[in-house]
Design a protein around this motif. Structure first.
Motif, PDB file in Angstrom:
ATOM      1  N   THR A 126       5.020  14.879  29.959  1.00 15.24           N
ATOM      2  CA  THR A 126       3.556  14.909  29.995  1.00 15.24           C
ATOM      3  C   THR A 126       3.001  15.587  28.751  1.00 15.24           C
ATOM      4  O   THR A 126       1.942  15.192  28.249  1.00 15.24           O
ATOM      5  CB  THR A 126       3.059  15.637  31.257  1.00 15.24           C
ATOM      6  N   ARG A 127       3.704  16.583  28.238  1.00 13.94           N
ATOM      7  CA  ARG A 127       3.272  17.237  26.997  1.00 13.94           C
ATOM      8  C   ARG A 127       3.351  16.267  25.827  1.00 13.94           C
ATOM      9  O   ARG A 127       2.419  16.199  25.003  1.00 13.94           O
ATOM     10  CB  ARG A 127       4.151  18.457  26.716  1.00 13.94           C
ATOM     11  N   MET A 128       4.430  15.507  25.730  1.00 15.25           N
ATOM     12  CA  MET A 128       4.537  14.532  24.648  1.00 15.25           C
ATOM     13  C   MET A 128       3.483  13.440  24.790  1.00 15.25           C
ATOM     14  O   MET A 128       2.908  12.985  23.792  1.00 15.25           O
ATOM     15  CB  MET A 128       5.949  13.949  24.605  1.00 15.25           C
ATOM     16  N   ASP A 129       3.215  13.031  26.024  1.00 14.75           N
ATOM     17  CA  ASP A 129       2.162  12.033  26.246  1.00 14.75           C
ATOM     18  C   ASP A 129       0.822  12.537  25.728  1.00 14.75           C
ATOM     19  O   ASP A 129       0.051  11.782  25.108  1.00 14.75           O
ATOM     20  CB  ASP A 129       2.043  11.704  27.732  1.00 14.75           C
ATOM     21  N   GLU A 130       0.539  13.808  25.980  1.00 22.49           N
ATOM     22  CA  GLU A 130      -0.740  14.360  25.523  1.00 22.49           C
ATOM     23  C   GLU A 130      -0.794  14.438  24.005  1.00 22.49           C
ATOM     24  O   GLU A 130      -1.844  14.200  23.399  1.00 22.49           O
ATOM     25  CB  GLU A 130      -0.977  15.734  26.142  1.00 22.49           C
ATOM     26  N   TRP A 131       0.341  14.735  23.376  1.00 22.53           N
ATOM     27  CA  TRP A 131       0.376  14.741  21.919  1.00 22.53           C
ATOM     28  C   TRP A 131       0.116  13.343  21.357  1.00 22.53           C
ATOM     29  O   TRP A 131      -0.584  13.186  20.347  1.00 22.53           O
ATOM     30  CB  TRP A 131       1.715  15.282  21.412  1.00 22.53           C
ATOM     31  N   VAL A 132       0.674  12.350  21.996  1.00 25.68           N
ATOM     32  CA  VAL A 132       0.446  10.975  21.534  1.00 25.68           C
ATOM     33  C   VAL A 132      -1.046  10.645  21.589  1.00 25.68           C
ATOM     34  O   VAL A 132      -1.609  10.070  20.639  1.00 25.68           O
ATOM     35  CB  VAL A 132       1.262   9.975  22.377  1.00 25.68           C
ATOM     36  N   GLU A 133      -1.697  11.030  22.672  1.00 26.88           N
ATOM     37  CA  GLU A 133      -3.131  10.763  22.795  1.00 26.88           C
ATOM     38  C   GLU A 133      -3.923  11.538  21.745  1.00 26.88           C
ATOM     39  O   GLU A 133      -4.882  11.017  21.169  1.00 26.88           O
ATOM     40  CB  GLU A 133      -3.618  11.122  24.201  1.00 26.88           C
ATOM     41  N   LEU A 168      -0.018   3.756  19.426  1.00 27.20           N
ATOM     42  CA  LEU A 168      -0.662   3.817  18.115  1.00 27.20           C
ATOM     43  C   LEU A 168      -0.345   2.605  17.252  1.00 27.20           C
ATOM     44  O   LEU A 168      -0.874   2.468  16.154  1.00 27.20           O
ATOM     45  CB  LEU A 168      -0.255   5.091  17.360  1.00 27.20           C
ATOM     46  N   GLY A 169       0.552   1.752  17.731  1.00 27.17           N
ATOM     47  CA  GLY A 169       0.903   0.570  16.950  1.00 27.17           C
ATOM     48  C   GLY A 169       1.779   0.876  15.757  1.00 27.17           C
ATOM     49  O   GLY A 169       1.887   0.058  14.831  1.00 27.17           O
ATOM     50  N   THR A 170       2.440   2.044  15.759  1.00 28.72           N
ATOM     51  CA  THR A 170       3.353   2.374  14.676  1.00 28.72           C
ATOM     52  C   THR A 170       4.665   1.596  14.850  1.00 28.72           C
ATOM     53  O   THR A 170       4.931   1.019  15.906  1.00 28.72           O
ATOM     54  CB  THR A 170       3.634   3.888  14.650  1.00 28.72           C
ATOM     55  N   THR A 171       5.474   1.605  13.825  1.00 25.19           N
ATOM     56  CA  THR A 171       6.755   0.888  13.877  1.00 25.19           C
ATOM     57  C   THR A 171       7.884   1.838  13.483  1.00 25.19           C
ATOM     58  O   THR A 171       8.716   1.527  12.638  1.00 25.19           O
ATOM     59  CB  THR A 171       6.736  -0.329  12.941  1.00 25.19           C
ATOM     60  N   ILE A 172       7.905   2.989  14.118  1.00 26.68           N
ATOM     61  CA  ILE A 172       8.902   4.002  13.804  1.00 26.68           C
ATOM     62  C   ILE A 172      10.244   3.593  14.407  1.00 26.68           C
ATOM     63  O   ILE A 172      10.319   3.198  15.572  1.00 26.68           O
ATOM     64  CB  ILE A 172       8.473   5.364  14.389  1.00 26.68           C
ATOM     65  N   ALA A 173      11.287   3.678  13.618  1.00 28.83           N
ATOM     66  CA  ALA A 173      12.618   3.344  14.118  1.00 28.83           C
ATOM     67  C   ALA A 173      13.080   4.393  15.122  1.00 28.83           C
ATOM     68  O   ALA A 173      12.934   5.598  14.895  1.00 28.83           O
ATOM     69  CB  ALA A 173      13.609   3.255  12.962  1.00 28.83           C
ATOM     70  N   ARG A 174      13.625   3.935  16.248  1.00 29.65           N
ATOM     71  CA  ARG A 174      14.106   4.847  17.274  1.00 29.65           C
ATOM     72  C   ARG A 174      15.562   5.239  17.005  1.00 29.65           C
ATOM     73  O   ARG A 174      16.293   4.524  16.305  1.00 29.65           O
ATOM     74  CB  ARG A 174      13.977   4.177  18.645  1.00 29.65           C
ATOM     75  N   PRO A 175      16.003   6.378  17.538  1.00 32.27           N
ATOM     76  CA  PRO A 175      17.407   6.770  17.380  1.00 32.27           C
ATOM     77  C   PRO A 175      18.351   5.690  17.906  1.00 32.27           C
ATOM     78  O   PRO A 175      18.040   4.994  18.875  1.00 32.27           O
ATOM     79  CB  PRO A 175      17.529   8.056  18.205  1.00 32.27           C
ATOM     80  N   ARG A 176      19.496   5.559  17.252  1.00 38.41           N
ATOM     81  CA  ARG A 176      20.466   4.541  17.625  1.00 38.41           C
ATOM     82  C   ARG A 176      21.553   5.169  18.493  1.00 38.41           C
ATOM     83  O   ARG A 176      22.529   5.729  17.999  1.00 38.41           O
ATOM     84  CB  ARG A 176      21.095   3.938  16.366  1.00 38.41           C
ATOM     85  N   ASP A 235      13.372   9.948  21.102  1.00 41.95           N
ATOM     86  CA  ASP A 235      13.301   8.527  21.444  1.00 41.95           C
ATOM     87  C   ASP A 235      12.085   8.253  22.324  1.00 41.95           C
ATOM     88  O   ASP A 235      11.366   7.267  22.117  1.00 41.95           O
ATOM     89  CB  ASP A 235      14.587   8.105  22.156  1.00 41.95           C
ATOM     90  N   TYR A 236      11.835   9.120  23.296  1.00 36.89           N
ATOM     91  CA  TYR A 236      10.671   8.932  24.168  1.00 36.89           C
ATOM     92  C   TYR A 236       9.378   9.048  23.367  1.00 36.89           C
ATOM     93  O   TYR A 236       8.466   8.218  23.508  1.00 36.89           O
ATOM     94  CB  TYR A 236      10.680   9.969  25.284  1.00 36.89           C
ATOM     95  N   LEU A 237       9.292  10.059  22.533  1.00 32.48           N
ATOM     96  CA  LEU A 237       8.078  10.258  21.731  1.00 32.48           C
ATOM     97  C   LEU A 237       7.816   9.064  20.823  1.00 32.48           C
ATOM     98  O   LEU A 237       6.677   8.575  20.727  1.00 32.48           O
ATOM     99  CB  LEU A 237       8.208  11.536  20.906  1.00 32.48           C
ATOM    100  N   ILE A 238       8.854   8.586  20.167  1.00 35.26           N
ATOM    101  CA  ILE A 238       8.684   7.459  19.242  1.00 35.26           C
ATOM    102  C   ILE A 238       8.243   6.212  19.993  1.00 35.26           C
ATOM    103  O   ILE A 238       7.356   5.475  19.535  1.00 35.26           O
ATOM    104  CB  ILE A 238       9.996   7.211  18.469  1.00 35.26           C
ATOM    105  N   LYS A 239       8.839   5.967  21.141  1.00 29.62           N
ATOM    106  CA  LYS A 239       8.443   4.790  21.923  1.00 29.62           C
ATOM    107  C   LYS A 239       6.967   4.868  22.304  1.00 29.62           C
ATOM    108  O   LYS A 239       6.242   3.873  22.211  1.00 29.62           O
ATOM    109  CB  LYS A 239       9.303   4.670  23.181  1.00 29.62           C
ATOM    110  N   GLN A 240       6.515   6.040  22.720  1.00 32.16           N
ATOM    111  CA  GLN A 240       5.113   6.195  23.102  1.00 32.16           C
ATOM    112  C   GLN A 240       4.186   6.021  21.905  1.00 32.16           C
ATOM    113  O   GLN A 240       3.117   5.389  22.014  1.00 32.16           O
ATOM    114  CB  GLN A 240       4.892   7.562  23.755  1.00 32.16           C
ATOM    115  N   LEU A 241       4.567   6.554  20.769  1.00 29.45           N
ATOM    116  CA  LEU A 241       3.749   6.391  19.568  1.00 29.45           C
ATOM    117  C   LEU A 241       3.660   4.922  19.164  1.00 29.45           C
ATOM    118  O   LEU A 241       2.581   4.418  18.817  1.00 29.45           O
ATOM    119  CB  LEU A 241       4.324   7.219  18.417  1.00 29.45           C
ATOM    120  N   ASN A 242       4.798   4.242  19.201  1.00 38.43           N
ATOM    121  CA  ASN A 242       4.789   2.821  18.843  1.00 38.43           C
ATOM    122  C   ASN A 242       3.930   2.010  19.812  1.00 38.43           C
ATOM    123  O   ASN A 242       3.196   1.090  19.400  1.00 38.43           O
ATOM    124  CB  ASN A 242       6.214   2.278  18.818  1.00 38.43           C
ATOM    125  N   ASP A 243       3.991   2.360  21.088  1.00 35.85           N
ATOM    126  CA  ASP A 243       3.224   1.622  22.095  1.00 35.85           C
ATOM    127  C   ASP A 243       1.731   1.910  22.001  1.00 35.85           C
ATOM    128  O   ASP A 243       0.899   0.998  22.117  1.00 35.85           O
ATOM    129  CB  ASP A 243       3.713   1.967  23.504  1.00 35.85           C
TER     130      ASP A 243
END
Length: 300
Positions: free
Chosen positions: A239-246, A286-294, A276-284
């Motif tokens: 929930t903290r990461m979600d709030e940062w994304v917003e 904010l429309g960013t295209t950040i590569a996620r951890p492999r 990985d969770y943070l990047i997925k939320q940002l991409n979803d």
């Protein structure tokens, strides 16, 4: 990161982000909105052995971890410079290991000899050597992290002002303060952040459980430098990461140009999953295209 760590009672902590300050709004309003947002996400180190078999191949030796790290993240808090002042040639031994990742950035910490021992006084020679060494990073240099100890209080503001005014403006710097008086005394808070704004020096926002005052939400440049300390993927981490994304979505619309987001966990083995969770939320969102951890196949 031990700073602000709490053992339990996490459920009783108010993790909500404070509202934007007037200075933050003015800072972002002065920037031109709608430019592409640069996002850098990483950890405080690359030598975490618990990531072997997770994002690092099994049996990877310690001296071969950095290339794999740079394939999973695009920045790192560079701690070695906190303990030693290297030459440019010495730093290239690390830089050469990320040459296959041209966008990768190191964010070196100022040496503790300058920040904690000399407390920014009589440190001209050490600072000159440190800045000379930075040439070794080449195009892989990100903002510098000037981290001050918990005993560096507003009484030392004149030292901080004199030191920052003497720094070369060509290299970005972000400052982290920890003494509680910087935040509890309104005049000290205002003096600090106005100084940084006037010098075009960034702030470090530390989001950690036990020190909610350092989540100050003051932006003094059009870049955000965030140090996030999670609690081993507790529900509140998400929930903290979600709030940062917003919040970053709002800041982007206001003119934010870059985000430097460094993920910490009480147990660092959880950092890749959190990133990985943070990047997925940002991409979803904010429309960013950040590569996620492999992650390796056996961990999927």
């Amino acid at each position: 990161m031990e700073f602000g760590h709490v053992q339990d009672a996490i459920a009783d902590i108010d993790f909500s982000l404070p509202p934007d300050t007037a200075r933050t709004k003015r800072t972002l309003k002065a920037a031109s909105p709608n430019d592409e947002l640069q996002v850098f996400i990483g950890a405080s180190k690359w030598g975490e052995k618990s990531w072997i078999g997770k994002i690092y191949p099994k049996k990877t030796p310690d001296n071969a971890l950095l290339p794999f790290y740079s394939q999973n993240f695009n920045t790192v808090e560079f701690g070695p410079t906190f303990y030693n002042i290297y030459t440019a040639d010495e730093l290239t031994r690390w830089v050469q290991q990320v040459n296959d990742s041209p966008a990768f950035k190191f964010c070196p910490k100022f040496p503790q000899n300058i920040t904690h021992i000399r407390r920014l006084s009589n440190a001209e020679e050490q600072t000159a050597k440190f800045y000379q060494s930075l040439a070794g990073f080449g195009n892989h240099l990100g903002p510098l992290l000037l981290q001050l100890g918990e005993n560096f209080s507003p009484k030392s503001l004149p030292n901080l002002k004199a030191y920052l005014e003497a720094l070369p403006p060509s290299i970005k710097v972000s400052v982290e303060v920890r003494h509680k008086d910087w935040f509890s005394i309104e005049s000290s808070r205002n003096d600090l952040f106005q100084l940084l704004h006037n010098l075009n020096i960034g702030t470090v926002i530390s989001d950690t459980s036990g020190r909610r005052d350092v989540v100050h939400m003051e932006l003094t440049t059009n870049e955000a430098f965030i140090r996030f300390v999670g609690n081993d993927l507790a529900p509140s981490d998400y929930t903290r990461m979600d709030e940062w994304v917003e919040r970053l979505k709002v800041w982007k619309s206001m003119g934010l140009k870059a985000v430097w987001f460094f993920m910490h966990q009480n147990n660092e083995r959880f950092v890749p999953e959190a990133c990985d969770y943070l990047i997925k939320q940002l991409n979803d969102k904010l429309g960013t295209t950040i590569a996620r951890p492999r992650f390796l196949t056996e961990n999927l």
